[in-house]
Design an enzyme around this catalytic site. Structure first.
Site, PDB file in Angstrom:
ATOM      1  N   THR A  66       0.819  -1.211   0.000  1.00  0.00           N
ATOM      2  CA  THR A  66       0.000   0.000   0.000  1.00  0.00           C
ATOM      3  C   THR A  66       0.853   1.262   0.000  1.00  0.00           C
ATOM      4  O   THR A  66       1.983   1.275   0.513  1.00  0.00           O
ATOM      5  CB  THR A  66      -0.909   0.028   1.244  1.00  0.00           C
ATOM      6  OG1 THR A  66      -1.579   1.289   1.319  1.00  0.00           O
ATOM      7  CG2 THR A  66      -0.109  -0.147   2.522  1.00  0.00           C
ATOM      8  N   TYR A  98      -1.837   0.522   9.955  1.00  0.00           N
ATOM      9  CA  TYR A  98      -2.098  -0.175   8.691  1.00  0.00           C
ATOM     10  C   TYR A  98      -0.868  -0.126   7.795  1.00  0.00           C
ATOM     11  O   TYR A  98      -0.381  -1.158   7.318  1.00  0.00           O
ATOM     12  CB  TYR A  98      -3.304   0.449   7.983  1.00  0.00           C
ATOM     13  CG  TYR A  98      -3.472  -0.019   6.562  1.00  0.00           C
ATOM     14  CD1 TYR A  98      -3.757  -1.350   6.281  1.00  0.00           C
ATOM     15  CD2 TYR A  98      -3.345   0.868   5.491  1.00  0.00           C
ATOM     16  CE1 TYR A  98      -3.908  -1.796   4.966  1.00  0.00           C
ATOM     17  CE2 TYR A  98      -3.498   0.435   4.183  1.00  0.00           C
ATOM     18  CZ  TYR A  98      -3.773  -0.888   3.930  1.00  0.00           C
ATOM     19  OH  TYR A  98      -3.916  -1.323   2.633  1.00  0.00           O
TER      20      TYR A  98
END
Length: 336
Positions: free
Chosen positions: A124, A148
């Site tokens: 990501t 995250y």
């Protein structure tokens, strides 16, 4: 693109019943690969798995994954399973280190035991945190500002170390904001309570929500709202297939690549696109910033374009919105 037979085995897709994973399954099958999906169905849907693929309901951290790898002669893994909500990662970091980092460590161990030579990882842009410059390149500092992003960066580090110690190469694709749906209507974003902006906006357009919340209008951007690089999910899925072909052709080499279009749209610009596509006005509700959100995140995608055999085919914001809207309407017809 490399012929699927050169893999001499199947591709395992973890999280293949989820949003991005189900599109990767479609792209692999359409390219001629044999596919086995594992998914624990906590957030995925068994009906989203194409019938041409084998399906095993199982968590990626289950030690029996090694048996599935051997049974199906898996020669590559595409790993999508995990948790993806940035604000939730701030409020519940241990969930993310369990689901994204610890579970992936177990999966990689199973892959090593089974002798799987290729691993494609769903990373990501959150690994960059708040970038020092935009567009961001793969060599820019990785300083995540939320759990995250850190949970994904830790997996990248594991893959780097494991590939140095074992005969496995990997591709880590750091992608930006994923949106849209399969243009043949075979899959799309189906998660209840999703936090993706375009998903939320088309839910509002189809009467499932009263308004769209805009989190922060005081960022240092052209209109004060967050700017993101949106990529069509089917383009992203095809990038994974192209990355697999590259790994097969380059044994012993690994790569980390941004997957985006190299241009950004603000939240308000995305909502303007939804208004254009739907010929209606979506109500906007201005709210405070969310924890862990950078002002602007746009990819420099020169490396992916130069490295793998991939060219985006759907890089049009209104088109992305149109495909997402078509899927949202289909969900309504399905009673979902």
């Amino acid at each position: 693109m490399t012929d699927a037979v050169t893999l001499d085995g199947k591709v395992m897709v973890t999280g293949g019943a989820g949003y991005i994973g189900s599109h990767a399954v479609l792209a692999l099958l359409d390219a001629g690969y044999e596919v086995v999906v594992i998914d624990n169905l906590v957030t995925g849907f068994d009906w989203a798995v194409d019938g041409r693929a084998a399906f095993v309901e199982m968590a990626v951290e289950d030690p029996r994954v090694a048996d599935v790898l051997a049974e199906h002669n898996v020669r590559a893994i595409m790993h999508f399973a995990g948790s993806v909500v940035v604000p939730e990662s701030v409020s519940d970091p241990l969930k993310y280190y369990r689901n994204n980092t610890a579970a992936t460590r177990s999966l990689i161990e199973s892959a090593v035991k089974a002798g799987v030579p290729h691993f494609i990882f769903s990373s990501t842009a959150a690994t960059y945190g708040t970038p020092e410059r935009v567009p961001v390149t793969e060599t820019d500092p990785t300083v995540p500002i939320n759990p995250y992003g850190m949970s994904k960066l830790m997996t990248e580090a594991m893959l780097r170390d494991v590939s140095a110690a074992h005969p496995m190469n990997y591709a880590a694709l750091r992608y930006f904001n994923v949106a849209g749906a399969d243009q043949q209507g075979r899959s799309g974003q189906s998660t209840v309570g999703a936090t993706h902006l375009i998903k939320i906006a088309v839910e509002a357009a189809t009467g499932k929500r009263a308004a769209v919340s805009v989190f922060g209008d005081d960022f240092d951007t052209r209109d004060g709202t967050g700017v993101r690089d949106y990529i069509h999910v089917s383009d992203l899925a095809e990038a994974h297939v192209a990355a697999l072909a590259w790994l097969v052709e380059h044994p012993g080499e690994s790569v980390t690549l941004n997957a985006g279009y190299g241009r950004g749209f603000s939240v308000l610009e995305v909502l303007d696109s939804v208004d254009r596509v739907t010929n209606m006005t979506i109500e906007r509700k201005m709210e405070g910033r969310r924890a862990g959100d950078p002002a602007e995140l746009i990819s420099n995608n020169a490396a992916i374009l130069a490295t793998i055999d991939w060219t985006p085919k759907r890089a049009d914001l209104d088109g992305v919105v149109r495909d997402a809207l078509a899927w949202e309407r289909k969900l309504g017809e399905m009673g979902r």
